[in-house]
Design a protein around this motif. Structure first.
Motif, PDB file in Angstrom:
ATOM      1  N   UNK A 166       0.058   1.314 -18.332  1.00  0.00           N
ATOM      2  CA  UNK A 166       1.341   0.766 -17.898  1.00  0.00           C
ATOM      3  C   UNK A 166       1.859   1.455 -16.625  1.00  0.00           C
ATOM      4  N   UNK A 167       2.545   0.630 -15.710  1.00  0.00           N
ATOM      5  CA  UNK A 167       3.009   1.312 -14.339  1.00  0.00           C
ATOM      6  C   UNK A 167       2.230   1.588 -13.135  1.00  0.00           C
ATOM      7  N   UNK A 168       1.119   1.108 -13.511  1.00  0.00           N
ATOM      8  CA  UNK A 168      -0.119   1.379 -12.448  1.00  0.00           C
ATOM      9  C   UNK A 168      -0.073   0.112 -11.511  1.00  0.00           C
ATOM     10  N   UNK A 169      -0.697   0.428 -10.389  1.00  0.00           N
ATOM     11  CA  UNK A 169      -1.085  -0.733  -9.671  1.00  0.00           C
ATOM     12  C   UNK A 169      -2.782  -0.740  -9.606  1.00  0.00           C
ATOM     13  N   UNK A 170      -3.342  -2.024 -10.401  1.00  0.00           N
ATOM     14  CA  UNK A 170      -4.937  -1.640 -10.591  1.00  0.00           C
ATOM     15  C   UNK A 170      -5.236  -2.820  -9.685  1.00  0.00           C
ATOM     16  N   UNK A 206      -9.804  -2.288   2.220  1.00  0.00           N
ATOM     17  CA  UNK A 206      -8.589  -1.690   2.540  1.00  0.00           C
ATOM     18  C   UNK A 206      -7.374  -1.839   1.776  1.00  0.00           C
ATOM     19  N   UNK A 207      -7.464  -3.246   1.161  1.00  0.00           N
ATOM     20  CA  UNK A 207      -5.925  -3.302   0.652  1.00  0.00           C
ATOM     21  C   UNK A 207      -6.217  -2.486  -0.798  1.00  0.00           C
ATOM     22  N   UNK A 208      -7.423  -2.685  -1.470  1.00  0.00           N
ATOM     23  CA  UNK A 208      -7.617  -1.882  -2.611  1.00  0.00           C
ATOM     24  C   UNK A 208      -7.477  -0.469  -2.310  1.00  0.00           C
ATOM     25  N   UNK A 209      -8.137  -0.217  -1.573  1.00  0.00           N
ATOM     26  CA  UNK A 209      -8.065   1.436  -1.113  1.00  0.00           C
ATOM     27  C   UNK A 209      -6.595   2.189  -0.872  1.00  0.00           C
ATOM     28  N   UNK A 210      -5.780   1.034  -0.147  1.00  0.00           N
ATOM     29  CA  UNK A 210      -4.548   1.592   0.244  1.00  0.00           C
ATOM     30  C   UNK A 210      -3.503   1.458  -1.047  1.00  0.00           C
ATOM     31  N   UNK A 211      -3.738   0.568  -1.813  1.00  0.00           N
ATOM     32  CA  UNK A 211      -2.681   0.125  -2.806  1.00  0.00           C
ATOM     33  C   UNK A 211      -3.024   0.758  -4.239  1.00  0.00           C
ATOM     34  N   UNK A 244      -3.959   2.425  -7.841  1.00  0.00           N
ATOM     35  CA  UNK A 244      -4.164   3.594  -8.314  1.00  0.00           C
ATOM     36  C   UNK A 244      -5.353   3.789  -8.673  1.00  0.00           C
ATOM     37  N   UNK A 245      -5.819   2.467  -9.510  1.00  0.00           N
ATOM     38  CA  UNK A 245      -7.012   2.579 -10.353  1.00  0.00           C
ATOM     39  C   UNK A 245      -7.702   1.209  -9.849  1.00  0.00           C
ATOM     40  N   UNK A 246      -9.050   1.117  -9.754  1.00  0.00           N
ATOM     41  CA  UNK A 246      -9.968   0.073  -9.251  1.00  0.00           C
ATOM     42  C   UNK A 246     -11.044  -0.395 -10.229  1.00  0.00           C
ATOM     43  N   UNK A 247     -11.532  -1.616 -10.372  1.00  0.00           N
ATOM     44  CA  UNK A 247     -12.518  -2.120 -10.810  1.00  0.00           C
ATOM     45  C   UNK A 247     -13.200  -2.794 -10.020  1.00  0.00           C
ATOM     46  N   UNK A 248     -14.568  -2.460  -9.537  1.00  0.00           N
ATOM     47  CA  UNK A 248     -15.446  -3.176  -8.719  1.00  0.00           C
ATOM     48  C   UNK A 248     -16.230  -4.118  -9.581  1.00  0.00           C
TER      49      UNK A 248
END
Lengths: 298, 339
Positions: free
Chosen positions: B29-33, B196-201, B203-207
């Motif tokens: 909750x509350x993150x940008x994923x 760059x979008x995911x990198x900049x924005x 908090x966590x990322x799934x590839x």
């Protein structure tokens, strides 16, 4: 399609999420929610109609053309040839009425099909609708309203052209018959809009059903004019069961539910019998479409 | 408190195509994923399953602890979905569209007007809101779509490729807006094939690649997890495979080289992972010179998210993306998205 979005200055309080189930308005009932969503979807269709009135115009002009032009085609036939009708124009009135309503209802699925193709339907499907049947209900309400309007205009037009006007109970029954047919055909068309892959296919189906169903009905000529095989086809065509009672009501001020309105090759059909056939047709259409929609809405 | 979104072992096939093979994600909750992957990796299908537009073949999806399969309405009320293709009714004005949207989300009638005024001012739409959406430009359409997605104040805003087709300025504006949403407590799930979008924005990322999750974590953890520096070496503009292969063997023997990958999609360039040391470049150039090999280009950098993707799949995201675009069948995809 590159466009500049100016950075919005957000007020953080306004962005705060509503918070889980609190968002699901507990105070409102399912029924009022259903009414709200159906009303909003219907409103959209009427706004479309208001801003793009061409379909409405065409839907009103077309029956007038039928009555005036096609009605004039057989103007010189000997009187009495078309059953109890005084002239062909009077005979044709019932057919045009039913056929116009039928055509409108048959097209009911097209806007839904375009919503599917343009992705607008997805916007509706991700929304927490009480029932997705509100999408279908909105289309049905819209088309029905339109048909009633068209029928009223045809009734007025044919009265002007000398077809006369039934009494109030007769008019009410005519309205009921048109409604029964419209509901059934709208259901079928909406079902097709979800079952077929695209608008090309839907238009093709509309195209191949429209005119043949007209010719294979009693809209343009009475059963007695037809060869035996066509009599059978026309007697199995639901449109005939809408046309004949309306025609009878127009021609006989003394109609009753027991009046025989149609002499099919297999039986005499009374007015009540016709209504029953239409109700049955509607029920079968609604039930089959219901199961189809439940599947595509699952 | 349950995570905002939990996706477990999601599987979805379209005909003979495995759109999603095995995707498991937990979004707090509350993150940008960010869901990062090339075209055709299964990002959109995953979102469509989450937003109840597609039924998974198997697997579980929960929104705030409730399964979207058994409680779809609850999930739909909590989610705001902004599709990649903006679908507006061009005959309606922006306000009429928002009014329709408000009714579909059962916002109490008394609140609708105020809520619309809020999102209109948030997204600076007042100039356009009473015009027909058919007259809108791409950026305004996207903004109205965002406004529609936010109207019912969703807990989770789901955006599919929100900045495709927007210019850089608009893109940054959308990023800023999403950050503000996060600050206000909204969970944001975006898909993107822009590194760059995911990198900049995010908090966590799934590839995600070919329907599988190949890495999950914060962008910096993923990059640091790779360890070492990256050296990209191109012997020639288009290096013969045999030459690339022999060079790979030669360079692998160097003590500070941890790994060498041949990137076929980029003319058999060599991607090296080296211990962070200042003279790696020099040493390699020296070795090449001694072996009589040419150098078309050589560069050194810290690992990027693209390297995370490269390490897992053997090709860069951009190349995978281009290859996937070539293989796409727009007609088939349209069919999948149609309900």
């Amino acid at each position: 399609m590159s466009q500049t979005v100016t950075p919005p200055q957000a007020n953080l309080d306004q962005l705060r999420p509503a918070g889980g189930t609190a968002a699901i308005a507990a105070q409102s009932s399912e029924f009022s929610d259903f009414v709200q969503e159906t009303a909003a979807l219907t409103k959209r269709l009427f706004i479309q109609l208001q801003r793009r009135p061409s379909t409405l115009m065409a839907g009103l002009i077309q029956p007038v053309m039928w009555l005036v032009l096609f009605g004039a085609l057989f103007q010189n036939v000997p009187p009495g040839l078309f059953g109890g009708s005084e002239n062909y124009g009077q005979f044709l009135g019932a057919g045009v009425m039913v056929f116009t309503a039928f055509g409108g209802a048959l097209n009911a699925g097209l806007p839904v099909m375009f919503d599917r193709e343009f992705g607008f339907l997805n916007r509706l499907l991700v929304a927490p609708l009480v029932s997705r049947f509100s999408i279908v209900a909105a289309s049905a309400i819209f088309i029905t309203t339109l048909s009633v309007l068209q029928t009223a205009i045809i009734i007025a037009m044919s009265a002007c052209l000398g077809a006369g006007l039934p009494g109030l109970p007769g008019l009410a029954l005519v309205g009921t018959i048109v409604l029964l047919l419209v509901v059934a055909v709208t259901a079928i068309s909406l079902g097709l809009a979800f079952a077929l892959p695209g608008h090309i296919e839907l238009i093709a189906v509309i195209f191949v059903t429209n005119l043949p169903l007209l010719f294979a009905s009693t809209a343009l000529a009475p059963l007695s004019f037809m060869p035996n095989w066509l009599q059978w086809v026309a007697s199995l065509n639901p449109l005939s069961y809408a046309i004949e009672p309306i025609r009878y009501i127009y021609n006989h001020a003394d109609w009753s539910l027991a009046s025989v309105v149609m002499q099919t090759p297999f039986a005499e059909v009374t007015l009540a019998g016709s209504l029953l056939v239409l109700v049955g047709f509607g029920a079968v259409a609604l039930l089959s479409v219901r199961s189809l929609l439940s599947r595509s809405f699952a | 408190m349950a995570p905002a979104v939990v996706i477990e072992k999601l599987q979805k096939r379209y005909g003979s195509v495995d759109a999603v093979k095995d995707v498991s994600l937990t979004i707090e909750s509350g993150e940008i994923f960010g869901l990062l992957g090339p075209n055709g990796a299964g990002k959109t299908t995953t979102l469509r399953c989450l937003c109840t537009l597609a039924t998974p073949d198997s697997g579980q999806i929960q929104v705030s602890g409730d399964s979207v399969l058994t409680h779809p309405r609850r999930a739909r009320q909590r989610l705001g979905y902004v599709a990649q293709e903006v679908a507006l009714d061009k005959v309606l004005t922006g306000r009429e569209l928002l009014e329709l949207q408000a009714a579909l989300y059962h916002i109490p009638r008394a609140q609708i007007k105020g809520r619309i005024a809020q999102v209109v001012s948030l997204l600076s739409l007042s100039e356009w809101i009473d015009q027909k959406t058919g007259t809108y430009s791409g950026g305004i359409r996207k903004r109205l779509d965002l406004a529609a997605g936010l109207l019912h104040q969703p807990d989770v805003l789901v955006l599919d490729e929100p900045t495709v087709g927007l210019d850089i300025e608009s893109r940054v504006a959308v990023w800023d807006f999403l950050r503000q949403l996060r600050t206000a407590g909204t969970t944001v799930l975006i898909t993107s094939h822009y590194l760059e979008e995911v990198d900049a924005l995010a908090d966590r990322v799934a590839i995600i690649d070919k329907g599988l999750v190949i890495a999950t974590g914060t962008p910096s953890a993923l990059k640091d997890g790779l360890g070492g520096d990256r050296i990209t070496l191109r012997l020639r503009e288009f290096t013969p495979a045999a030459e690339a292969e022999s060079t790979k063997v030669m360079l692998s023997a160097l003590s500070f080289v941890q790994d060498v990958i041949i990137n076929e999609a980029q003319g058999n360039s060599l991607n090296l992972v080296v211990e962070p040391q200042s003279d790696a470049l020099l040493t390699i150039q020296q070795a090449l010179k001694e072996a009589g090999l040419p150098t078309f280009g050589i560069s050194q950098s810290r690992p990027s998210l693209d390297d995370v993707y490269l390490a897992a799949t053997g090709q860069t995201l951009l190349d995978a993306d281009l290859a996937a675009v070539a293989l796409r069948d727009p007609k088939k995809e349209k069919k999948q998205s149609m309900r």
